[in-house]
Write an enzyme that holds these catalytic residues in place. Sequence first.
Site, PDB file in Angstrom:
ATOM      1  N   GLY A  32       0.841  -1.199   0.000  1.00  0.00           N
ATOM      2  CA  GLY A  32       0.000   0.000   0.000  1.00  0.00           C
ATOM      3  C   GLY A  32       0.870   1.241   0.000  1.00  0.00           C
ATOM      4  O   GLY A  32       2.097   1.159   0.159  1.00  0.00           O
ATOM      5  N   SER A  34       2.662   4.777   1.043  1.00  0.00           N
ATOM      6  CA  SER A  34       3.336   5.222   2.258  1.00  0.00           C
ATOM      7  C   SER A  34       2.284   5.879   3.162  1.00  0.00           C
ATOM      8  O   SER A  34       1.455   6.661   2.685  1.00  0.00           O
ATOM      9  CB  SER A  34       4.422   6.244   1.882  1.00  0.00           C
ATOM     10  OG  SER A  34       5.036   6.731   3.045  1.00  0.00           O
ATOM     11  N   GLY A  37      -0.446   2.430   6.572  1.00  0.00           N
ATOM     12  CA  GLY A  37      -0.520   1.681   7.838  1.00  0.00           C
ATOM     13  C   GLY A  37       0.153   0.321   7.803  1.00  0.00           C
ATOM     14  O   GLY A  37      -0.039  -0.489   8.717  1.00  0.00           O
ATOM     15  N   LYS A  38       0.957   0.080   6.794  1.00  0.00           N
ATOM     16  CA  LYS A  38       1.620  -1.233   6.674  1.00  0.00           C
ATOM     17  C   LYS A  38       2.436  -1.564   7.931  1.00  0.00           C
ATOM     18  O   LYS A  38       2.265  -2.624   8.533  1.00  0.00           O
ATOM     19  CB  LYS A  38       2.546  -1.270   5.434  1.00  0.00           C
ATOM     20  CG  LYS A  38       1.838  -1.027   4.123  1.00  0.00           C
ATOM     21  CD  LYS A  38       2.791  -1.071   2.949  1.00  0.00           C
ATOM     22  CE  LYS A  38       3.858   0.020   2.967  1.00  0.00           C
ATOM     23  NZ  LYS A  38       3.340   1.400   2.861  1.00  0.00           N
ATOM     24  N   SER A  39       3.341  -0.652   8.307  1.00  0.00           N
ATOM     25  CA  SER A  39       4.221  -0.900   9.466  1.00  0.00           C
ATOM     26  C   SER A  39       3.409  -0.997  10.745  1.00  0.00           C
ATOM     27  O   SER A  39       3.655  -1.882  11.580  1.00  0.00           O
ATOM     28  CB  SER A  39       5.225   0.235   9.637  1.00  0.00           C
ATOM     29  OG  SER A  39       6.131   0.231   8.593  1.00  0.00           O
ATOM     30  N   SER A 106       5.774  -1.898  -2.344  1.00  0.00           N
ATOM     31  CA  SER A 106       5.682  -2.829  -3.485  1.00  0.00           C
ATOM     32  C   SER A 106       4.599  -2.410  -4.470  1.00  0.00           C
ATOM     33  O   SER A 106       3.566  -3.076  -4.574  1.00  0.00           O
ATOM     34  CB  SER A 106       5.488  -4.273  -3.003  1.00  0.00           C
ATOM     35  OG  SER A 106       4.470  -4.407  -2.040  1.00  0.00           O
TER      36      SER A 106
HETATM   37  P1  ADP Z   1       3.331   2.727   6.157  1.00  0.00           P
HETATM   38  O1  ADP Z   1       4.143   1.658   6.814  1.00  0.00           O
HETATM   39  O2  ADP Z   1       2.271   2.171   5.244  1.00  0.00           O
HETATM   40  O3  ADP Z   1       4.149   3.795   5.505  1.00  0.00           O
HETATM   41  P2  ADP Z   1       2.832   3.661   8.830  1.00  0.00           P
HETATM   42  O4  ADP Z   1       2.283   2.490   9.587  1.00  0.00           O
HETATM   43  O5  ADP Z   1       4.272   4.019   8.989  1.00  0.00           O
HETATM   44  O6  ADP Z   1       2.470   3.457   7.282  1.00  0.00           O
HETATM   45  O7  ADP Z   1       1.997   4.960   9.161  1.00  0.00           O
HETATM   46  C1  ADP Z   1       0.588   4.972   9.267  1.00  0.00           C
HETATM   47  C2  ADP Z   1       0.189   6.144  10.170  1.00  0.00           C
HETATM   48  O8  ADP Z   1      -1.234   6.214  10.232  1.00  0.00           O
HETATM   49  C3  ADP Z   1       0.682   5.983  11.586  1.00  0.00           C
HETATM   50  O9  ADP Z   1       1.084   7.232  12.081  1.00  0.00           O
HETATM   51  C4  ADP Z   1      -0.543   5.449  12.324  1.00  0.00           C
HETATM   52  O10 ADP Z   1      -0.531   5.789  13.688  1.00  0.00           O
HETATM   53  C5  ADP Z   1      -1.676   6.165  11.589  1.00  0.00           C
HETATM   54  N1  ADP Z   1      -2.968   5.468  11.630  1.00  0.00           N
HETATM   55  C6  ADP Z   1      -4.149   6.017  11.958  1.00  0.00           C
HETATM   56  N2  ADP Z   1      -5.146   5.131  11.900  1.00  0.00           N
HETATM   57  C7  ADP Z   1      -4.610   3.965  11.505  1.00  0.00           C
HETATM   58  C8  ADP Z   1      -5.141   2.663  11.265  1.00  0.00           C
HETATM   59  N3  ADP Z   1      -6.446   2.381  11.411  1.00  0.00           N
HETATM   60  N4  ADP Z   1      -4.296   1.713  10.838  1.00  0.00           N
HETATM   61  C9  ADP Z   1      -2.979   1.980  10.676  1.00  0.00           C
HETATM   62  N5  ADP Z   1      -2.414   3.189  10.887  1.00  0.00           N
HETATM   63  C10 ADP Z   1      -3.212   4.178  11.312  1.00  0.00           C
END
Ligand code: ADP
Length: 201
Positions: A32, A34, A37-39, A106
């Site tokens: 997905g 950036s 919410g992947k991490s 990806s």
């Molecule tokens: P990615 O790894 O896809 O780049 P991150 O997990 O680093 O994304 O960041 C997602 C951001 O969105 C975080 O700051 C997280 O706290 C916030 N967030 C808010 N709601 C959600 C949710 N339902 N699921 C995942 N992340 C969320």
Amino acid sequence: MADDIVWHDHKVVRSQRAENKNQKPCLLWFTGLSGSGKSTIANALDVALHSRGYHTFLLDGDNVRHGLCSDLGFSDEDRVENIRRIGEVSKLFADAGLIVLSAFISPFNSDRRLVRKLFPAGEFIEVFMDASLETCESRDPKGLYQKARSGEIKQFTGIDSPYEVPAHPELRLDTSRMSVDDCVDALVAYLLEREMIARKD
Ligand code: ADP
């Protein structure tokens, strides 16, 4: 590949390594934009599985780029090689009997397909983090969208580099509507239903 490199069969096979851990190996592939919410979700699932006594390993985009893929950039060519390496490493961890969680943008269907092909049927679980560009950009947890918009970062997925939406992901999680706990519950339910893990009450 050189013709004189021979594959060695190991004495302890993959299924035995998994049996020792009372689980089935698989790869949960989080894809997905950036900020989708992947991490966050992969980490939360990792905690949930680990606390239930399962053996997991988490591979994360940023961390891998510090080591294994530190020589790669963000051109299309380098993104392909980045995913190829991660796919192979994920396969090795799954061969060790682990439940592997890989969180990488990806963006290309062809790369994800390549990783899928490394795994037996049912063991590659594509998890599409389906949050809109607007949602991801408003979150901007690392300030990267702001930098991409100002031209400080080039080839940023969703801005000046494409993201190809998965056509048939095993799971689709809309993190703009679902809480972190909802997402983890959906993932655990999927693993239980497919008997990758067993209920431990
Ligand atoms: P990615 O790894 O896809 O780049 P991150 O997990 O680093 O994304 O960041 C997602 C951001 O969105 C975080 O700051 C997280 O706290 C916030 N967030 C808010 N709601 C959600 C949710 N339902 N699921 C995942 N992340 C969320």
